[in-house]
Design a protein around this motif. Structure first.
Motif, PDB file in Angstrom:
ATOM      1  N   THR A  87      -4.583   6.699   0.113  1.00 29.04           N
ATOM      2  CA  THR A  87      -3.702   5.568  -0.148  1.00 29.04           C
ATOM      3  C   THR A  87      -4.209   4.738  -1.318  1.00 29.04           C
ATOM      4  O   THR A  87      -5.357   4.882  -1.748  1.00 29.04           O
ATOM      5  CB  THR A  87      -3.576   4.668   1.094  1.00 29.04           C
ATOM      6  N   ALA A  88      -3.340   3.859  -1.826  1.00 30.73           N
ATOM      7  CA  ALA A  88      -3.706   3.004  -2.959  1.00 30.73           C
ATOM      8  C   ALA A  88      -3.059   1.632  -2.799  1.00 30.73           C
ATOM      9  O   ALA A  88      -1.899   1.537  -2.417  1.00 30.73           O
ATOM     10  CB  ALA A  88      -3.238   3.636  -4.269  1.00 30.73           C
ATOM     11  N   CYS A  89      -3.801   0.577  -3.097  1.00 26.90           N
ATOM     12  CA  CYS A  89      -3.280  -0.781  -3.045  1.00 26.90           C
ATOM     13  C   CYS A  89      -2.498  -1.054  -4.327  1.00 26.90           C
ATOM     14  O   CYS A  89      -3.050  -1.029  -5.427  1.00 26.90           O
ATOM     15  CB  CYS A  89      -4.422  -1.786  -2.908  1.00 26.90           C
ATOM     16  N   ARG A  90      -1.205  -1.335  -4.193  1.00 21.87           N
ATOM     17  CA  ARG A  90      -0.364  -1.621  -5.351  1.00 21.87           C
ATOM     18  C   ARG A  90      -0.341  -3.116  -5.664  1.00 21.87           C
ATOM     19  O   ARG A  90       0.250  -3.533  -6.650  1.00 21.87           O
ATOM     20  CB  ARG A  90       1.063  -1.118  -5.108  1.00 21.87           C
ATOM     21  N   THR A  91      -0.993  -3.933  -4.843  1.00 17.27           N
ATOM     22  CA  THR A  91      -1.047  -5.372  -5.054  1.00 17.27           C
ATOM     23  C   THR A  91      -2.136  -5.740  -6.058  1.00 17.27           C
ATOM     24  O   THR A  91      -2.130  -6.824  -6.620  1.00 17.27           O
ATOM     25  CB  THR A  91      -1.310  -6.090  -3.708  1.00 17.27           C
ATOM     26  N   PHE A  92      -3.053  -4.828  -6.316  1.00 19.01           N
ATOM     27  CA  PHE A  92      -4.187  -5.085  -7.206  1.00 19.01           C
ATOM     28  C   PHE A  92      -3.729  -5.683  -8.531  1.00 19.01           C
ATOM     29  O   PHE A  92      -2.832  -5.179  -9.189  1.00 19.01           O
ATOM     30  CB  PHE A  92      -4.961  -3.787  -7.482  1.00 19.01           C
ATOM     31  N   THR A  93      -4.366  -6.777  -8.891  1.00 22.94           N
ATOM     32  CA  THR A  93      -4.191  -7.403 -10.204  1.00 22.94           C
ATOM     33  C   THR A  93      -5.584  -7.735 -10.707  1.00 22.94           C
ATOM     34  O   THR A  93      -6.347  -8.411 -10.021  1.00 22.94           O
ATOM     35  CB  THR A  93      -3.352  -8.695 -10.087  1.00 22.94           C
ATOM     36  N   PRO A  94      -5.930  -7.268 -11.914  1.00 26.31           N
ATOM     37  CA  PRO A  94      -7.287  -7.518 -12.405  1.00 26.31           C
ATOM     38  C   PRO A  94      -7.549  -8.999 -12.653  1.00 26.31           C
ATOM     39  O   PRO A  94      -6.652  -9.745 -13.041  1.00 26.31           O
ATOM     40  CB  PRO A  94      -7.367  -6.725 -13.709  1.00 26.31           C
ATOM     41  N   VAL A 103       0.867  -1.172   0.000  1.00 29.68           N
ATOM     42  CA  VAL A 103       0.000   0.000   0.000  1.00 29.68           C
ATOM     43  C   VAL A 103       0.900   1.217   0.000  1.00 29.68           C
ATOM     44  O   VAL A 103       1.880   1.271   0.742  1.00 29.68           O
ATOM     45  CB  VAL A 103      -0.925   0.014   1.242  1.00 29.68           C
ATOM     46  N   GLN A 104       0.584   2.174  -0.838  1.00 28.59           N
ATOM     47  CA  GLN A 104       1.397   3.390  -0.892  1.00 28.59           C
ATOM     48  C   GLN A 104       0.508   4.600  -1.034  1.00 28.59           C
ATOM     49  O   GLN A 104      -0.711   4.471  -1.200  1.00 28.59           O
ATOM     50  CB  GLN A 104       2.391   3.314  -2.042  1.00 28.59           C
ATOM     51  N   ALA A 105       1.123   5.763  -0.973  1.00 30.31           N
ATOM     52  CA  ALA A 105       0.390   7.007  -1.147  1.00 30.31           C
ATOM     53  C   ALA A 105      -0.246   7.019  -2.529  1.00 30.31           C
ATOM     54  O   ALA A 105       0.359   6.600  -3.511  1.00 30.31           O
ATOM     55  CB  ALA A 105       1.323   8.201  -0.999  1.00 30.31           C
ATOM     56  N   GLY A 106      -1.480   7.494  -2.597  1.00 34.20           N
ATOM     57  CA  GLY A 106      -2.180   7.555  -3.871  1.00 34.20           C
ATOM     58  C   GLY A 106      -1.600   8.584  -4.824  1.00 34.20           C
ATOM     59  O   GLY A 106      -1.689   8.453  -6.026  1.00 34.20           O
ATOM     60  N   MET A 107      -0.992   9.622  -4.255  1.00 39.45           N
ATOM     61  CA  MET A 107      -0.372  10.683  -5.064  1.00 39.45           C
ATOM     62  C   MET A 107       1.016  10.953  -4.497  1.00 39.45           C
ATOM     63  O   MET A 107       1.198  11.023  -3.284  1.00 39.45           O
ATOM     64  CB  MET A 107      -1.212  11.962  -4.999  1.00 39.45           C
ATOM     65  N   ILE A 133      -0.290  12.183   3.676  1.00 39.04           N
ATOM     66  CA  ILE A 133      -1.390  11.243   3.887  1.00 39.04           C
ATOM     67  C   ILE A 133      -2.091  11.577   5.195  1.00 39.04           C
ATOM     68  O   ILE A 133      -1.461  11.672   6.242  1.00 39.04           O
ATOM     69  CB  ILE A 133      -0.864   9.798   3.948  1.00 39.04           C
ATOM     70  N   SER A 134      -3.414  11.758   5.124  1.00 39.99           N
ATOM     71  CA  SER A 134      -4.158  12.065   6.343  1.00 39.99           C
ATOM     72  C   SER A 134      -5.401  11.190   6.513  1.00 39.99           C
ATOM     73  O   SER A 134      -5.975  11.139   7.592  1.00 39.99           O
ATOM     74  CB  SER A 134      -4.556  13.544   6.371  1.00 39.99           C
ATOM     75  N   THR A 135      -5.820  10.489   5.434  1.00 42.27           N
ATOM     76  CA  THR A 135      -6.954   9.579   5.533  1.00 42.27           C
ATOM     77  C   THR A 135      -6.680   8.353   4.658  1.00 42.27           C
ATOM     78  O   THR A 135      -5.788   8.365   3.802  1.00 42.27           O
ATOM     79  CB  THR A 135      -8.274  10.226   5.041  1.00 42.27           C
TER      80      THR A 135
END
Length: 54
Positions: free
Chosen positions: A42-49, A27-31, A36-38
């Motif tokens: 954040t964004a899940c970098r593990t996502f695989t479609p 998980v990393q910062a979305g931008m 980061i405050s909420t």
């Protein structure tokens, strides 16, 4: 091993019954350069479609 990491992204191949089945997650910062405050920042970098959406 049973995962306790909840996931509601139906399009991810690791999601089984709203639980993440990935062996590890990232998980990393979305931008970049953003404080980061909420969880929305954040964004899940593990996502695989999923290859087969049914």
């Amino acid at each position: 091993m049973v995962s306790n990491i909840k996931c509601t992204v139906e399009e991810c191949q690791y999601n089984e019954s709203d639980l993440c089945q990935a062996s590890t997650i990232k998980v990393q910062a979305g931008m970049q350069d953003h404080v980061i405050s909420t969880s929305h920042d954040t964004a899940c970098r593990t996502f695989t479609p999923k290859t087969n959406l049914s």
